[in-house]
Design an enzyme around this catalytic site. Structure first.
Site, PDB file in Angstrom:
ATOM      1  N   ASP A  29     -36.958  10.773  21.930  1.00 32.02           N
ATOM      2  CA  ASP A  29     -37.102  10.002  20.688  1.00 32.02           C
ATOM      3  C   ASP A  29     -38.118  10.706  19.800  1.00 32.02           C
ATOM      4  OD1 ASP A  29     -39.133   9.281  22.651  1.00 32.02           O
ATOM      5  OD2 ASP A  29     -39.807   7.757  21.238  1.00 32.02           O
ATOM      6  N   GLU A  63     -40.994   6.903  23.827  1.00 27.27           N
ATOM      7  CA  GLU A  63     -42.406   7.277  23.930  1.00 27.27           C
ATOM      8  C   GLU A  63     -43.127   6.972  22.631  1.00 27.27           C
ATOM      9  OE1 GLU A  63     -46.103   9.544  23.888  1.00 27.27           O
ATOM     10  OE2 GLU A  63     -44.457   9.699  22.462  1.00 27.27           O
TER      11      GLU A  63
END
Ligand code: BES
Ligand code: MN
Ligand code: MN
Length: 449
Positions: free
Chosen positions: A88, A150
């Site tokens: 991400d 994250e």
């Protein structure tokens, strides 16, 4: 070993093309409209790992973003190494301020520009390159774990870990998501700060009022909020919240003039806080206001604003407890709200800090691999940023040795516009990782474990 260095060079062009394909996927988990992109990104990562020769590759999720787990079983007697990265990325911000489109990887002067080229799709590329350089058959067990949230504080990580504990167990954990001292000298990251954030809302009225009729008698919520936020620092810019933890920074001489060159601090603007740069960045808490909701200037009228809110992000020094820090911040806000205004604090993300004792055979093997790949010893540094994964996995696997490496450098501009990866750093980081896998597997007669 020299063969391995050459093989990394051989696999690098294909790895770079794969990295570019990943960067084209807008995997911003924080944006609800782009969650399908994050799913597409997990699929792309899983396909790359399958093609690289991992025989067990799965996409897993526990109510949050999809993560990828890929496994190459350990040869008998060999250790297992977990390689971590995240797929991400941060939102791109104002796309007009990018010199090339944020999701179209573009090379300029040896750097690859684009959101996630460094943070942290280059971490995935590093792991792919190291594994491919070993022909898909390194002398150790390799588990790749690529998480998908994250940048949103890893809210479902604990559940993922609980559900797949056996798959994720490892002797050595290598995290490719940190910074380097420079493009020529690597860092071994030995501490990270934690994070605790919250949204603070203040209210003074249940509807707006004419500011001329009532100004001077009735307080507006924005003035309350601004005074409250101002109470978080003293005049020198030190955090003024009581009860926060301080640690000792890694023993590194951080040249003060680097602050200006690395950040682009505008002429005449002072630094804040006291202590050395390394202490302030790595070993002291910090507090930042990262967003505010109130009436915009364009929409403003002569009205007393009834309620306003802000998001406060706090970094927690290594050794501190993120939950306790959020409680201390909340107490401070309760005690410093002026004029009896109503206060609501909504807790947000928590991520624990982490400090590593980087001594012993695994760290020696890592340093030697770095030296060989970069031509320089790594510098032990702290970082001011956070990777909640680390404390979480350290707790689950207390015997595992944790190595925090990365592919960022001082010019990367992670989270900002014009993020970029230095392509030389990618090669050196991948080479160091390939060499480390060989050493942990007993190459050169080394017995790291
Ligand atoms: N890669 C960074 C962590 C980092 C930052 C390492 C600076 C080295 C130097 C990571 O992707 C990150 O941005 N983490 C977030 C975590 C947060 C959402 C809990 C951060 O630090 O803001
Ligand atoms: Mn990252
Ligand atoms: Mn990041």
């Amino acid at each position: 070993m020299t063969d391995l260095i050459a093989r990394v060079r051989d696999v690098l062009p294909a790895v770079r093309a794969d990295l570019e394909d990943l960067v084209r996927i807008e995997s911003v988990w924080a944006d609800p409209a782009r969650r399908d992109e994050v799913r597409r990104s997990a699929q792309a990562v899983s396909k790359l790992l399958s093609e690289a020769g991992f025989d067990d590759v799965r996409i897993v999720a526990e109510g949050g973003a999809p993560a990828v787990i890929a496994r190459h079983p350990a040869p008998p007697g060999a250790p297992t190494v977990l390689l971590y990265a995240h797929h991400d990325v941060q939102p791109e911000g104002d796309a007009r301020q990018w010199h090339s489109p944020p999701f179209e990887p573009t090379e300029r002067d040896g750097r690859l520009y684009g959101r996630g080229t460094a943070d942290d799709k280059a971490g995935i590329a590093t792991h792919l390159a190291a594994f491919r350089a070993h022909g898909g058959n390194p002398p150790v067990g390799v588990t790749v774990f690529v998480e998908g949230e994250e940048e949103s504080g890893s809210p479902s990580l604990a559940r993922l870990l609980a559900a797949h504990r056996d798959l994720l167990a490892a002797d050595v954990i290598v995290i490719a998501d940190s910074d380097n001292w420079s493009t020529e000298t690597p860092s071994l990251t030995v501490s990270l700060r934690g994070l605790a954030d919250c949204v603070v809302e203040v209210a003074t009225l249940d509807h707006g009022l004419h500011s001329g009729m009532w100004g001077g008698v009735v307080p507006d919520a924005l003035t309350v909020l601004v005074r409250l936020l101002a109470s978080l620092h003293d005049d020198d810019g030190n955090v003024a919240v009581a009860g926060l933890h301080q640690a000792t920074a890694a023993d590194v001489d951080y040249p003060p003039e680097r602050v200006r060159t690395d950040t682009g601090l505008l002429d005449g603007v002072d630094e804040i806080g006291s202590g050395t740069v390394a202490q302030r960045l790595w070993a002291k808490p910090s507090i930042t206001v990262i967003g505010i909701d109130t009436t915009s200037v364009a929409q403003s009228s002569n009205t007393l604003i009834p309620r306003a809110r802000a998001k406060i992000s706090m970094r927690v020094a290594p050794g501190g407890d993120a939950g306790e820090h959020l409680a201390a911040l909340t107490r401070h806000l309760e005690q410093h709200t002026p004029w009896g205004a109503q206060l609501t604090v909504t807790p947000g993300d928590l991520g624990e800090p982490y400090a590593i004792d980087a001594s012993g055979p695994v760290y020696d093997a890592a340093r030697e691999s770095f030296r060989q790949a970069w031509g320089h010893e790594p510098v032990d540094t702290g970082v001011g940023g956070s990777i909640p994964f680390i404390a979480e996995f350290a707790r689950a696997f207390p015997e595992a040795k944790i190595l925090v490496t990365g592919v960022e450098d001082p010019d990367t501009q992670a989270h900002s516009i014009n993020e970029s990866l230095h392509l030389g750093v990618l090669e050196r980081a991948a080479t160091a990782e390939a060499l480390l896998l060989a050493r942990l597997g007993g190459a050169n007669g080394s017995t790291a474990l």
